[in-house]
Structure formats: structure tokens, C-alpha cells
Design an enzyme around this catalytic site. Structure first.
Site, PDB file in Angstrom:
ATOM      1  N   GLU A 210      -0.639  -9.231  -0.738  1.00 48.28           N
ATOM      2  CA  GLU A 210      -2.061  -9.546  -0.556  1.00 48.28           C
ATOM      3  C   GLU A 210      -2.786  -9.613  -1.894  1.00 48.28           C
ATOM      4  OE1 GLU A 210      -2.380  -6.289   2.390  1.00 48.28           O
ATOM      5  OE2 GLU A 210      -3.487  -7.745   3.593  1.00 48.28           O
TER       6      GLU A 210
ATOM      7  N   GLY B   8       0.377  -4.878   0.697  1.00 49.27           N
ATOM      8  CA  GLY B   8      -0.757  -4.975  -0.227  1.00 49.27           C
ATOM      9  C   GLY B   8      -0.407  -5.664  -1.540  1.00 49.27           C
TER      10      GLY B   8
ATOM     11  N   ALA C 113       0.869  -1.175   0.000  1.00 52.18           N
ATOM     12  CA  ALA C 113       0.000   0.000   0.000  1.00 52.18           C
ATOM     13  C   ALA C 113       0.906   1.225   0.000  1.00 52.18           C
ATOM     14  CB  ALA C 113      -0.876  -0.012   1.244  1.00 52.18           C
TER      15      ALA C 113
ATOM     16  N   GLU D 287       3.710  -5.234   7.738  1.00 50.33           N
ATOM     17  CA  GLU D 287       2.850  -4.242   8.385  1.00 50.33           C
ATOM     18  C   GLU D 287       3.119  -4.062   9.877  1.00 50.33           C
ATOM     19  OE1 GLU D 287       1.886  -6.280   6.024  1.00 50.33           O
ATOM     20  OE2 GLU D 287       0.514  -5.258   4.658  1.00 50.33           O
TER      21      GLU D 287
HETATM   22  N1  COA Z   1       4.677   3.319  -0.394  1.00 56.26           N
HETATM   23  C1  COA Z   1       5.153   4.503  -0.784  1.00 56.26           C
HETATM   24  N2  COA Z   1       6.392   4.696  -1.301  1.00 56.26           N
HETATM   25  C2  COA Z   1       7.170   3.603  -1.415  1.00 56.26           C
HETATM   26  C3  COA Z   1       6.734   2.331  -1.023  1.00 56.26           C
HETATM   27  C4  COA Z   1       5.421   2.214  -0.496  1.00 56.26           C
HETATM   28  N3  COA Z   1       4.936   1.032  -0.116  1.00 56.26           N
HETATM   29  N4  COA Z   1       7.740   1.453  -1.258  1.00 56.26           N
HETATM   30  C5  COA Z   1       8.752   2.162  -1.792  1.00 56.26           C
HETATM   31  N5  COA Z   1       8.415   3.466  -1.886  1.00 56.26           N
HETATM   32  C6  COA Z   1       9.222   4.551  -2.422  1.00 56.26           C
HETATM   33  C7  COA Z   1      10.374   4.891  -1.483  1.00 56.26           C
HETATM   34  O1  COA Z   1       9.949   5.756  -0.449  1.00 56.26           O
HETATM   35  C8  COA Z   1      11.334   5.553  -2.452  1.00 56.26           C
HETATM   36  O2  COA Z   1      10.902   6.885  -2.680  1.00 56.26           O
HETATM   37  P1  COA Z   1      12.003   8.075  -2.814  1.00 56.26           P
HETATM   38  O3  COA Z   1      12.760   7.731  -4.074  1.00 56.26           O
HETATM   39  O4  COA Z   1      11.163   9.296  -2.956  1.00 56.26           O
HETATM   40  O5  COA Z   1      12.851   8.013  -1.597  1.00 56.26           O
HETATM   41  C9  COA Z   1      11.116   4.787  -3.756  1.00 56.26           C
HETATM   42  O6  COA Z   1       9.853   4.123  -3.620  1.00 56.26           O
HETATM   43  C10 COA Z   1      12.172   3.744  -3.995  1.00 56.26           C
HETATM   44  O7  COA Z   1      12.267   2.917  -2.840  1.00 56.26           O
HETATM   45  P2  COA Z   1      13.665   2.589  -2.100  1.00 56.26           P
HETATM   46  O8  COA Z   1      13.344   2.276  -0.686  1.00 56.26           O
HETATM   47  O9  COA Z   1      14.649   3.686  -2.362  1.00 56.26           O
HETATM   48  O10 COA Z   1      14.101   1.296  -2.920  1.00 56.26           O
HETATM   49  P3  COA Z   1      14.917   0.045  -2.378  1.00 56.26           P
HETATM   50  O11 COA Z   1      15.147  -0.824  -3.571  1.00 56.26           O
HETATM   51  O12 COA Z   1      16.093   0.473  -1.586  1.00 56.26           O
HETATM   52  O13 COA Z   1      13.905  -0.696  -1.367  1.00 56.26           O
HETATM   53  C11 COA Z   1      11.785  -1.683  -0.728  1.00 56.26           C
HETATM   54  C12 COA Z   1      12.719  -1.231  -1.878  1.00 56.26           C
HETATM   55  C13 COA Z   1      10.480  -2.144  -1.359  1.00 56.26           C
HETATM   56  C14 COA Z   1      12.455  -2.814   0.029  1.00 56.26           C
HETATM   57  C15 COA Z   1      11.557  -0.501   0.235  1.00 56.26           C
HETATM   58  O14 COA Z   1      11.180   0.625  -0.531  1.00 56.26           O
HETATM   59  C16 COA Z   1      10.462  -0.758   1.236  1.00 56.26           C
HETATM   60  O15 COA Z   1      10.721  -1.392   2.258  1.00 56.26           O
HETATM   61  N6  COA Z   1       9.236  -0.257   0.972  1.00 56.26           N
HETATM   62  C17 COA Z   1       8.123  -0.382   1.856  1.00 56.26           C
HETATM   63  C18 COA Z   1       7.543  -1.773   1.771  1.00 56.26           C
HETATM   64  C19 COA Z   1       6.405  -1.912   2.744  1.00 56.26           C
HETATM   65  O16 COA Z   1       6.574  -1.764   3.943  1.00 56.26           O
HETATM   66  N7  COA Z   1       5.227  -2.222   2.203  1.00 56.26           N
HETATM   67  C20 COA Z   1       4.038  -2.456   2.991  1.00 56.26           C
HETATM   68  C21 COA Z   1       3.282  -1.187   3.178  1.00 56.26           C
HETATM   69  S1  COA Z   1       1.873  -1.477   4.208  1.00 56.26           S
END
Ligand code: COA
Length: 266
Positions: A120, A117, A72, A140
Site C-alpha cells: 500500500e 501495508g 503492517a 490481509e
Molecule cells: N509484522 C510483524 N512481524 C513480521 C512481519 C509483519 N508484517 N513480517 C515478518 N515478520 C517477522 C516474522 O514474524 C519473523 O520474526 P521471528 O524471527 O521473530 O520469527 C521475522 O519477521 C522474519 O520473518 P520470516 O517469516 O521468518 O521470514 P520468511 O522469509 O520466511 O518470510 C514473509 C517472509 C514476509 C513471507 C513472512 O514473514 C510473512 O508472510 N509475513 C507477513 C506478511 C503479511 O501478512 N503482511 C501483511 C500484514 S497486514
């Protein structure tokens, strides 16, 4: 209703391969995170797919090389009050129900990160193929929330409550090979072959009678929510209904005549 012209969306890209629709979630700046607008577009696209008589399978994937769906959109979650949080959970659940309850095939082609999400959404698809770089997780609890788009319900049903609880309570990420081992995905394929393998799987299923395919999907998805005696009764009802179809008579006759069946979906 057939839609020869593909609808256009802000956050999705669509492609057709004959009777197969490829839906890619396309929000590169956030690794394909699902905001409300994207969920709404997925719902609209899925409803149109369901109504299109010429479409038999929907493949859901993520645009780009790195991510299926990163979860999400945390920017939207961060500003929710209790009422808004419950509402977005109900909305996400409804959209995923539209995928799961489709009377036609829905397959997830998981090509990278499938968190929250995104995981999911994959769970709501009828089948899941993953590329070897896919990573899964329901993180989460590390954000102080719980999976709210069906994850606490669908994951235990798929992999068992013990494994599901471990994954949900730790938020641990797992790679594609472990996801395959615990039954979270059907199989893992090399990244460059993911889409082709998913299309091939869909094509193999689409060779079968469309009414029978729809009946199997309905029996399995609805049956999962029933007691075993009720589910068995439901299965028999569908079996009986199919006996009224042209396709059942054609399928059985074709076998006896040693020729391929010509299914017509009636
Ligand atoms: N919602 C909003 N923005 C997100 C996102 C999410 N679920 N997942 C990634 N992004 C954004 C990051 O904030 C980043 O934005 P920025 O460039 O403005 O800083 C961009 O996407 C790239 O992500 P980044 O973290 O730099 O890439 P990465 O390859 O180092 O890591 C993930 C990738 C997916 C491991 C990491 O982004 C992450 O842990 N995301 C959240 C996952 C999560 O908790 N999802 C469940 C949500 S309920």
C-alpha cells in the site's frame, strides 16, 4: 527551508544524493514491518522533505537484501480493538496521503517483499520500480482483515477493479514480472541496479522545470479524485498559473534559441 543535517530516526535510515533523499525503512528483525512509530517517522521525514527547497525527489526503499516492507506490524494489529483498528487505519492512510500529495517526486524502489501495508505504501508513491526479486501481495483477508492503508482504493485505480479484487480477495502473491505486466510497477530491473536506476529516473525528471513537475503531480493526483470535466478544468487552471512563471518563458525561449533551459523554480 534547507536541512543540511539529516534528521535521525529509530526505524529509518536517510541518505542524500544531491537533491534526492533516500529513505530506507530499517527494522531488520521484522523484515521492515510498519509499526506506529515507523509510520510516524515516515510522516515526519516526508513533511521535512516537502518543506526543504533543496530537495526534489524522495526515494523510499527497504533496508537489507530481502524485504521492502513486510506489511503492517502484525504484533500491533493483534491487540487492536475496533476503535484502535479504525484509528490506525486512518493514521496509516494519512501518512500515505502525505507521500502521495507531495508536490515533489516520490518513487518507491521495491527491493523484495512488499506485502500489506508495504504494498500500500508503494501504491501511494508516484512511481514504482521493482527489483527482479520483488514479491507483492495484499494478504490481509487471510488474516481476517482488509487492506486498511488505502489498498482497496489505490490498487483498483492502478490495475483495474477485476485484477485488484482478485489479488485482494485471494491474497495471492505475485512476482515482479507479473506486477509489471498488470501495471502495478513501472518496470523491473536487476536487483543490484535498483537504486541506481531509481536515482537515474529521479534525476531525469529533476532536469525539468520544478514548477511544471509539481503541477503535473498535482494535476494527476488531485485530478484522479475529480470528475473528468472538473479535472480538465483543474488542469487548465494549472496551465494558466504556469504561464505567470519565469520557468515557462525560459523553457519556451530556450527551445527557440536552441539552448538548454535554465529553470529557477519561479
Ligand atoms: N509484522 C510483524 N512481524 C513480521 C512481519 C509483519 N508484517 N513480517 C515478518 N515478520 C517477522 C516474522 O514474524 C519473523 O520474526 P521471528 O524471527 O521473530 O520469527 C521475522 O519477521 C522474519 O520473518 P520470516 O517469516 O521468518 O521470514 P520468511 O522469509 O520466511 O518470510 C514473509 C517472509 C514476509 C513471507 C513472512 O514473514 C510473512 O508472510 N509475513 C507477513 C506478511 C503479511 O501478512 N503482511 C501483511 C500484514 S497486514
Amino acid at each position: 527551508m534547507s536541512t543540511a543535517i539529516l534528521p535521525t530516526y529509530k526505524n529509518l535510515t536517510l541518505e542524500r544524493r544531491g537533491p534526492i533523499t533516500l529513505l530506507s525503512v530499517n527494522r531488520p528483525d521484522v523484515l521492515n514491518a510498519l509499526n506506529r512509530e515507523t509510520l510516524g517517522e515516515i510522516e515526519d521525514c516526508t513533511r521535512r522533505f516537502r518543506e526543504d527547497d533543496e530537495q526534489g525527489a524522495l526515494i523510499v526503499t527497504g533496508a537489507g537484501e530481502k524485504s521492502f516492507i513486510s506489511g503492517a506490524d502484525i504484533n500491533e494489529l493483534a491487540v487492536l480493538d475496533p476503535r484502535g483498528a479504525e484509528e490506525i487505519s486512518r493514521f496509516g492512510q494519512r501518512v500515505l496521503d502525505v507521500l502521495e500529495q507531495a508536490p515533489k517526486l516520490v518513487i518507491a524502489a521495491i527491493n523484495g517483499y512488499a506485502f500489506g501495508g508495504g504494498c500500500e505504501l508503494a501504491l501511494a508513491c508516484h512511481m514504482r520500480l521493482a527489483s527482479d526479486n520483488a514479491v507483492f501481495g495484499l494478504p490481509e483477508v487471510s488474516l481476517g482483515i482488509i487492506p486498511g492503508y488505502g489498498g482497496t482504493q489505490r490498487l483498483p485505480r492502478l490495475v483495474g477493479p477485476g485484477r485488484a479484487l482478485e489479488l485482494i480477495l485471494t491474497g495471492r502473491r505475485i512476482k515482479a514480472d507479473e506486477a509489471e505486466r498488470i501495471g502495478l510497477v513501472n518496470r523491473v530491473v536487476p536487483r543490484e541496479q535498483l537504486l541506481e536506476e531509481t536515482v537515474k529516473l529521479a534525476q531525469a525528471i529533476l532536469k525539468n522545470g520544478p514548477l511544471a513537475v509539481a503541477a503535473v503531480l498535482e494535476s494527476v493526483t488531485r485530478g484522479a479524485g475529480l470528475t473528468l470535466p472538473d479535472a480538465l478544468r483543474f488542469e487548465s487552471g494549472l496551465f494558466g498559473i504556469l504561464a505567470a512563471s519565469h520557468d515557462m518563458h525560459e523553457g519556451l525561449k530556450a527551445f527557440l534559441e536552441k539552448r538548454p533551459a535554465q529553470f529557477e523554480g519561479r
